[in-house]
Design an enzyme around this catalytic site. Structure first.
Site, PDB file in Angstrom:
ATOM      1  N   ASP A  12       1.700   6.534 -43.213  1.00 18.28           N
ATOM      2  CA  ASP A  12       0.684   6.987 -44.258  1.00 18.28           C
ATOM      3  C   ASP A  12      -0.223   5.694 -45.016  1.00 18.28           C
ATOM      4  O   ASP A  12       0.388   4.629 -45.300  1.00 18.28           O
ATOM      5  CB  ASP A  12       1.520   7.627 -45.559  1.00 18.28           C
ATOM      6  CG  ASP A  12       0.804   8.306 -46.451  1.00 18.28           C
ATOM      7  OD1 ASP A  12      -0.457   8.642 -46.122  1.00 18.28           O
ATOM      8  OD2 ASP A  12       1.139   8.682 -47.681  1.00 18.28           O
ATOM      9  N   HIS A  29      -7.959   3.777 -40.223  1.00 18.31           N
ATOM     10  CA  HIS A  29      -7.324   4.398 -38.904  1.00 18.31           C
ATOM     11  C   HIS A  29      -7.607   3.475 -38.008  1.00 18.31           C
ATOM     12  O   HIS A  29      -6.226   3.356 -37.061  1.00 18.31           O
ATOM     13  CB  HIS A  29      -7.994   5.790 -38.586  1.00 18.31           C
ATOM     14  CG  HIS A  29      -8.130   6.764 -39.555  1.00 18.31           C
ATOM     15  ND1 HIS A  29      -6.778   7.011 -40.167  1.00 18.31           N
ATOM     16  CD2 HIS A  29      -8.891   7.510 -40.358  1.00 18.31           C
ATOM     17  CE1 HIS A  29      -6.919   8.104 -41.009  1.00 18.31           C
ATOM     18  NE2 HIS A  29      -8.174   8.333 -41.286  1.00 18.31           N
ATOM     19  N   LEU A 122      11.903   2.853 -23.802  1.00 19.12           N
ATOM     20  CA  LEU A 122      11.510   3.515 -25.026  1.00 19.12           C
ATOM     21  C   LEU A 122      10.891   4.801 -24.776  1.00 19.12           C
ATOM     22  O   LEU A 122       9.915   4.826 -24.049  1.00 19.12           O
ATOM     23  CB  LEU A 122      10.622   2.554 -25.930  1.00 19.12           C
ATOM     24  CG  LEU A 122      10.050   3.060 -27.160  1.00 19.12           C
ATOM     25  CD1 LEU A 122      11.158   3.506 -28.112  1.00 19.12           C
ATOM     26  CD2 LEU A 122       9.041   2.215 -27.703  1.00 19.12           C
TER      27      LEU A 122
END
Length: 224
Positions: A12, A29, A122
């Site tokens: 956020d 962004h 991962l």
């Protein structure tokens, strides 16, 4: 020391960072992707097997169309440039959420999952067009359709995170203290850290500091 297999993150603050530093939400962004790279690298360093990133919620469709288009174009560019790197680094990409995007983006998401399906160092679960309430309701519908018993085991089996261990740790950046319809079922016993920094300002040191704190927490799970 608490074992840590799965970290979930609500990334956020990109838009607010962009307005503050570049007078553009879109620039925030873009800057946030650099933090994604740092966190992925450190997650591997910490030998954590699962990382779930909340990238776009079902509620995010309410944002301005120009911003949404920019986000998806940014995602397309990122995946196109990074998928081979993911393969080299043995990283698996898994999408959770409904793939209700353009044909081009859907094709790219499917290809990215297919190409990295057998990687093991991962697993990144990218939450796109994801909402936990919808996920839970959909799981219950599948239970009823298959005439299964409604219990915790069966509900978990029909969630989009089936075969993935629940997160032990949730981090939310941006100085906002809520879950925002993210992994409501899976986070039932997660330790939650709310970080004041906006996502583009979050760095490896912040991440490691939280991990160290998590590992020292006494986790009771209802016991004394």
């Amino acid at each position: 020391m608490n074992p840590l297999n799965h970290v979930a993150i609500i990334m956020d603050g990109n838009g607010r960072w962009g307005l503050k530093n570049k007078e553009s939400r879109n620039e925030g962004h873009k800057a946030g992707l650099k933090t994604v790279e740092k966190v992925i690298k450190e997650t591997i360093n910490q030998k954590i097997k699962y990382l779930t990133l909340f990238a776009f919620s079902t509620e995010n469709w309410n944002r301005p169309k120009k911003e949404i288009n920019y986000l998806f174009n940014l995602l397309e560019s990122y995946l196109s440039n990074k998928i081979e790197s993911f393969n080299k680094k043995n990283i698996k990409l898994n999408i959770i959420g409904t793939k209700n995007f353009s044909k081009k983006l859907n094709k790219l998401l499917n290809l990215s999952e297919k190409k990295t399906a057998h990687n093991t160092i991962l697993q990144i679960n990218l939450a796109l067009n994801y909402g936990s309430k919808f996920e839970i309701i959909n799981a219950i519908k599948k239970i009823n359709k298959n005439n299964d018993k409604i219990n915790e085991k069966n509900l978990s089996k029909y969630l989009e995170t089936k075969n993935i261990p629940d997160p032990e740790l949730l981090i939310r950046t941006g100085n906002t203290k809520r879950l925002s319809n993210f992994l409501l079922w899976q986070l039932a016993y997660a330790e939650i850290f709310f970080e004041k920094k906006l996502w583009p300002d979050f760095n490896e040191k912040d991440y490691v500091k939280i991990i160290k704190k998590f590992k020292k927490i006494k986790r009771n799970f209802g016991k004394i």
